[in-house]
Scaffold this motif. Structure first.
Motif: not given
Length: 259
Positions: A21-26, A37-39, A73-75
Motif C-alpha cells: 500500500v501507499e504509505t507516508i514515511r516519517l 493513511p487509510v488504516r 494517525q489513530a489518536g
C-alpha cells in the motif's frame, strides 16, 4: 534529530521492507514509520539498536499526534474509556542508545501516535515474552557486535473488527535481523490477540485471555502483511540448512525460539 532507519547499520546493506500500500514515511531518531493513511496505523516500523550502548533512561514523553500527518494517525479517541493500551510498535527502549541526551530524545520520540496500535491491556507471560524478544535476540547476537535491525507492525487485515472509526488489528508481527558469522540472519514472530478483543458490543477485553506468540517463517509474514521483505526472507533462521521445519511454532518461553 530525525535520522530515521539506517540501512547500513548492520554492516550489511539491508533496505527498508516495502508495503504494497501507499504509505507516508516519517523519520525519528534511530527509527522510521511507514504510515498507512487509510488504516491510520503503521504498515511498518523499523528501528536500529546498538545493544552495546543502550541506556536505561527514565521514562519520559507523553503520547501526542505527529503534526506532519495529523489526519492519518489513530489518536487518543481510540484509546479513551476502554481496556485498550497504546501499544508501542518500536519499543520505548530500543532507540535509546548512544549519549544520554541522544537516548533521552530517541525514547521520547516513541510516544507519537504514529508508533502506537491498540493492544489488549494487562500483562501475562506471552506478552512479556513479546516485549522482550529484542533483548533475547540481542543476547544471542552478543558474539558479534550486539547490533539489531527490528521491523514491527500490526497485520492490517481487511477483516479486522471495526471500532470508533478504525479497525482494531488482531495480530502483530516482528522481524529481528542481525549479522552472524555467516552473514545476515533474521527471525520472524507474530503476536495474536484475537481471543482477547471483541468489538461487537462496544469493546470488551477478556480479562483472563492469553496473547499467543509464534515464531513464523518470514515469507509467511510477508504474504500475510503484504510486504516485500527483501533479503530478510532468505536470511530466515527457520529456513537455513538443518533447522527444524517450516510453519508457525508457538512460543511459550525463550527456550522455544529458534535462533
Amino acid at each position: 534529530m530525525s535520522d530515521g532507519y539506517d540501512p547500513d547499520f548492520l554492516g550489511i546493506p539491508l533496505r527498508l521492507p516495502s508495503p504494497e500500500v501507499e504509505t507516508i514515511r516519517l523519520d525519528y531518531p534511530r527509527f522510521s514509520v511507514l504510515l498507512d493513511p487509510v488504516r491510520r496505523f503503521a504498515a511498518l516500523t523499523a528501528v536500529v539498536i546498538d545493544g552495546a550502548t543502550l541506556r536505561d533512561v527514565p521514562r519520559s514523553g507523553e503520547w501526542r499526534l505527529d503534526p506532519r500527518a495529523p489526519e492519518s494517525q489513530a489518536g487518543p479517541d481510540v484509546y479513551s474509556r476502554n481496556d485498550l493500551d497504546r501499544g508501542h510498535l518500536v519499543r520505548r527502549r530500543d532507540p535509546g542508545w548512544g549519549t544520554v541526551s541522544e537516548a533521552r530524545d530517541a525514547t521520547a520520540a516513541t510516544f507519537f501516535y504514529t508508533n502506537a496500535a491498540p493492544q489488549a491491556a494487562g500483562f501475562n507471560q506471552s506478552k512479556e515474552l513479546w516485549l522482550g524478544l529484542e533483548d533475547h535476540v540481542l543476547a544471542y547476537a552478543d558474539s558479534t557486535d550486539q547490533r539489531l535491525a527490528v521491523f514491527t507492525a500490526p497485520v492490517l487485515d481487511d477483516a479486522d473488527p471495526p471500532y470508533r472509526g478504525i479497525r482494531v488489528p488482531l495480530r502483530f508481527w516482528k522481524v529481528a535481523a542481525w549479522r552472524s558469522p555467516e552473514g545476515l540472519a533474521a527471525a520472524g514472530f507474530v503476536l495474536d490477540q484475537t481471543a482477547l478483543v471483541d468489538t461487537r458490543e462496544g469493546l470488551t477485553v477478556a480479562p483472563l485471555g492469553a496473547f499467543r506468540t509464534f515464531q513464523v517463517p518470514i515469507r509467511e509474514i510477508a504474504a500475510e502483511a503484504r510486504i516485500d521483505m527483501g533479503d530478510l526472507a532468505g536470511a530466515d533462521v527457520l529456513a537455513r540448512a538443518g533447522a527444524r521445519a517450516t510453519g508457525a511454532r508457538e512460543v511459550g518461553a525463550p527456550s522455544d525460539i529458534v535462533l
